[in-house]
Design a protein around this motif. Structure first.
Motif, PDB file in Angstrom:
ATOM      1  N   GLY A 178       0.791  -1.220   0.000  1.00 31.20           N
ATOM      2  CA  GLY A 178       0.000   0.000   0.000  1.00 31.20           C
ATOM      3  C   GLY A 178       0.823   1.270   0.000  1.00 31.20           C
ATOM      4  O   GLY A 178       0.719   2.083  -0.908  1.00 31.20           O
ATOM      5  N   PRO A 179       1.671   1.448   0.994  1.00 30.71           N
ATOM      6  CA  PRO A 179       2.361   2.739   1.137  1.00 30.71           C
ATOM      7  C   PRO A 179       3.498   2.963   0.136  1.00 30.71           C
ATOM      8  O   PRO A 179       4.024   4.068   0.082  1.00 30.71           O
ATOM      9  N   THR A 180       3.898   1.956  -0.619  1.00 29.51           N
ATOM     10  CA  THR A 180       5.074   2.109  -1.475  1.00 29.51           C
ATOM     11  C   THR A 180       4.671   2.441  -2.912  1.00 29.51           C
ATOM     12  O   THR A 180       4.127   1.598  -3.620  1.00 29.51           O
ATOM     13  N   MET A 239       4.716   3.078  -6.912  1.00 35.43           N
ATOM     14  CA  MET A 239       5.292   2.230  -7.952  1.00 35.43           C
ATOM     15  C   MET A 239       6.736   2.639  -8.245  1.00 35.43           C
ATOM     16  O   MET A 239       7.595   1.797  -8.455  1.00 35.43           O
ATOM     17  N   ARG A 286       9.583   1.232  -5.955  1.00 40.26           N
ATOM     18  CA  ARG A 286       9.624  -0.202  -5.682  1.00 40.26           C
ATOM     19  C   ARG A 286      10.864  -0.875  -6.259  1.00 40.26           C
ATOM     20  O   ARG A 286      11.417  -0.429  -7.253  1.00 40.26           O
ATOM     21  N   GLN A 332       5.238   3.988   7.158  1.00 45.54           N
ATOM     22  CA  GLN A 332       5.308   2.609   6.650  1.00 45.54           C
ATOM     23  C   GLN A 332       5.565   2.570   5.155  1.00 45.54           C
ATOM     24  O   GLN A 332       5.282   1.566   4.494  1.00 45.54           O
ATOM     25  N   GLY A 333       6.072   3.650   4.603  1.00 44.96           N
ATOM     26  CA  GLY A 333       6.420   3.716   3.198  1.00 44.96           C
ATOM     27  C   GLY A 333       7.561   4.693   3.050  1.00 44.96           C
ATOM     28  O   GLY A 333       7.977   5.337   4.037  1.00 44.96           O
ATOM     29  N   LEU A 380      -5.965   5.210   0.409  1.00 47.68           N
ATOM     30  CA  LEU A 380      -6.318   4.588  -0.859  1.00 47.68           C
ATOM     31  C   LEU A 380      -7.400   3.534  -0.673  1.00 47.68           C
ATOM     32  O   LEU A 380      -7.407   2.806   0.321  1.00 47.68           O
ATOM     33  N   ARG A 395      -1.673   1.736  -7.284  1.00 46.31           N
ATOM     34  CA  ARG A 395      -0.744   0.701  -6.823  1.00 46.31           C
ATOM     35  C   ARG A 395      -1.255  -0.639  -7.343  1.00 46.31           C
ATOM     36  O   ARG A 395      -2.465  -0.901  -7.277  1.00 46.31           O
ATOM     37  N   ARG A 419      -4.808  -0.642  -5.575  1.00 45.98           N
ATOM     38  CA  ARG A 419      -5.176   0.473  -4.701  1.00 45.98           C
ATOM     39  C   ARG A 419      -5.208   1.747  -5.535  1.00 45.98           C
ATOM     40  O   ARG A 419      -4.461   1.897  -6.493  1.00 45.98           O
ATOM     41  N   GLY A 458      -1.331   4.648   1.929  1.00 49.25           N
ATOM     42  CA  GLY A 458      -1.537   3.485   1.066  1.00 49.25           C
ATOM     43  C   GLY A 458      -2.063   2.296   1.839  1.00 49.25           C
ATOM     44  O   GLY A 458      -2.687   1.401   1.275  1.00 49.25           O
ATOM     45  N   ALA A 459      -1.822   2.296   3.139  1.00 50.38           N
ATOM     46  CA  ALA A 459      -2.240   1.179   3.988  1.00 50.38           C
ATOM     47  C   ALA A 459      -3.533   1.522   4.714  1.00 50.38           C
ATOM     48  O   ALA A 459      -3.923   2.680   4.799  1.00 50.38           O
TER      49      ALA A 459
END
Lengths: 426, 426
Positions: A245-247, A249, A252, B210-211, B228, B278, B305, B372-373
């Motif tokens: 989720g938090p990362t 594209m 990555r 967390q990202g 998201l 995502r 997401r 994102g989470a």
């Protein structure tokens, strides 16, 4: 033996119409398939188990009943010989294996062994003597399911593996090939690779195709010109685990994406070497393999095959180049380690011609094919002129309990074997 | 309480320079991290275990020591309240969770709870009273590691899960949430979702990102505008097992090749929705997963997401279309089954503005970000005006024992929380 029927002229005349007994061959195949039979109609007769022993005993009994002399070598290969009329002539041989995959079928290997036995029985029926001795070989542990390496017996026969090495191989339970051969009574005395009267004049192996080409072409006989070379690799793609989720594209380092592009590249590289190139990713593992974590690591196998070693060189070079490019594109690292190599095998031109002319003499539609899989014949080819005969199998399926073949194809393949052996044995 | 310091004008004047005690907050984080500490420096404090009880007891003790009144509701959510001066005012709340992943870190969740406690301690230190009551919530089982669904306590608070449903959930050993809450002494009497004095006037949650976005941008504060939406799928690709050698490329039905193209498609579909789209394939399994067998079946997960539900609709439509095309191209079949759906969440504009102006007031560089989470705040947002504050975590890594954060970022995030809560609590 009636000496009149052994004159070369008389033999030549009679072989024009000589045919094996398809029904008897089929019956023997079905009888042998009872040993290790599975509920789903397949066979589980893994090398050097009690089932393997029972299968070997059955084949040896049939061979002795056909007047053949049975020998066993120090890695458990069995040889059943029918004497020839010329004491100086080297033997013309055939054979295959009777060990199976855990969920194997009735035909893989067994067909080659029993087709050889049926050739002997047919010659006996007609009182035909050959100049050269004939031999049926049953090679130990072709499948490599329980003990590696695969094609162990024929590889040892060809001098690729030393008998001590073979004896020392252990299965998952720690049991060794040497001990298991002794236990089942098939640790023979004959030095591995020795053939009475000298090496084989020729070796022919009949086998189901284990692929879809003949069925797709609607032909009963494949004249096998050789076997594809093989190079196997282990690939490890390393990226960075991160939350799905938090990362974003762009940040990555997705090992799964890198691996997916590499799978596509393996396919592309094989297509670029059509029709004989093959590229397969059969095994793949993802770490940590969690639904909402971008994979940090993916390992997978690569199996490349081609008709020539030069072709394999091209494929391997393309593989290394593309994998490095993809690793750059996807910000991952890739490591490629070769684990297996079989050079491309070209069978003996005269043996291949014997198979082709036998099919023509029998009026059987045929095509030249290349074996994509390894076979005992590929090792034997290193020490004797060798050819192979393929017959179709249903849907191209093998190493599966639903493996099947048509009686008319089995019969046709054994007739080709008969005529090819007779041509070489005089 | 000195009534002079509680006048709105005096409070407003003093909050300009009011700051939390970063060292005390850090110490509490490290103290709490001892409960369930792992050898590698992480924390294993799984929901409703003895470690969770010990963590809850510690937090409750600290809250009571800070003069807060602790309540527990019927799904184990804990609430620690600091009274306000206006009996009619609805509470301004903060909170997060203290349960962790099996190999979790010291900050995920714990930061939000202890930042809330630090806000209370700071107000006590300075003798500041607020008009509205303040509350720190500790939500039950956010991680969902032992019991599903994830974000269980906040989901129940928002009325998404009924208390009976929550109590009936069992872990792998068959133990239920209800029994385990009772066992650890945290099955409370307060009806789930009830807030004394009425629902929350506002809810703020501080959390590590967390990202990697904040770290990549070099900023200490993320003003979270929403979360998201998520749609998760299980895909099954079915081809035909076949031998890697004998099967020409043209006759294959390779489930691995189809799946590889689908992984690429998932990536492409997310890139087409930059910057918030995502797409992740985190889990993938191959059958039979044998080096020299063309895979007949591949199953994998898809996690999509996006910022809006319309964006997710576009992604899902593209996914279904591309998967069908790829299945046709590669002669395989694909089945897609949705397993999870979270609609996109947009936080309350006024709460988001409070977070932003707090950061500005503190002179802290910040950017608007989207979570994102999932977080407890996403459920709470269904029943109260909500905002979130993100601080960077090292290398964007979380759910890992090496999860780390800088003391100055932790302090900055708690100061933003302090000012945002004060702005809303008057």
């Amino acid at each position: 033996m009636d000496s009149s029927v052994s004159s070369p002229a008389a033999t030549a005349a009679r072989t024009d119409t000589l045919r094996i007994d398809g029904a008897r061959l089929w019956r023997s195949l079905m009888d042998l398939a009872r040993i290790g039979a599975t509920p789903k109609g397949g066979v589980c007769r893994i090398a050097l188990t009690d089932e393997d022993r029972a299968g070997r005993d059955q084949v040896a009994d049939w061979c002795r009943a056909a007047g053949l002399e049975v020998r066993v070598d120090e890695v458990g290969n069995m040889f059943a010989r029918r004497a020839g009329t010329d004491p100086q002539a080297r033997a013309v041989a055939t054979g295959s294996h009777i060990d199976t995959q855990p969920s194997g079928g009735k035909f893989d290997g067994n067909f080659g062994v029993l087709a050889g036995l049926e050739v002997m029985r047919t010659l006996n029926d007609h009182g035909i003597a050959t100049r050269a001795p004939l031999e049926v070989a049953v090679w130990t542990n072709e499948e490599g399911t329980r003990f590696t390496p695969v094609m162990m017996g024929s590889g040892a026969f060809a001098g690729v593996f030393m008998p001590d090495f073979v004896h020392a191989q252990v299965d998952g339970a720690g049991l060794s090939v040497g001990d298991e051969l002794r236990r089942i009574g098939y640790l023979g005395a004959q030095p591995c690779g020795e053939v009475p009267g000298g090496g084989y004049a020729a070796y022919f192996e009949a086998h189901i195709e284990q692929g879809p080409v003949l069925e797709d072409a609607g032909l009963p006989i494949g004249v096998v010109s050789g076997a594809l070379g093989q190079r196997w690799f282990d690939a490890t793609v390393t990226g960075m685990d991160a939350h799905a989720g938090p990362t974003p594209m762009a940040l990555r380092r997705d090992a799964m994406l890198g691996a997916a592009r590499m799978v596509e590249a393996v396919n592309r590289i094989a297509l670029d070497e059509a029709p004989h190139g093959r590229g397969t990713v059969g095994s793949l593992q993802v770490v940590p393999n969690s639904r909402n974590v971008i994979p940090g690591k993916v390992t997978f196998s690569v199996d490349l095959r081609n008709l020539t070693d030069e072709g394999l060189d091209r494929m391997e070079a393309a593989l290394r180049k593309r994998f490095a490019q993809i690793a750059d594109e996807t910000r991952v690292e890739v490591e490629l380690r070769q684990v297996v190599q079989f050079d491309a095998c070209h069978f003996d031109a005269a043996c291949v011609a014997s198979v082709r002319s036998a099919a023509e003499q029998l009026g059987l539609p045929h095509m030249d094919v290349v074996s994509g899989a390894g076979h005992d014949a590929v090792y034997v080819a290193q020490v004797a002129p060798t050819g192979m005969i393929f017959v179709p199998c249903k849907d191209g399926i093998s190493h599966n309990e639903i493996e099947d073949a048509l009686p008319e194809h089995i019969e046709a393949g054994a007739n080709v074997l008969l005529l090819a052996m007779l041509e070489r044995a005089g």
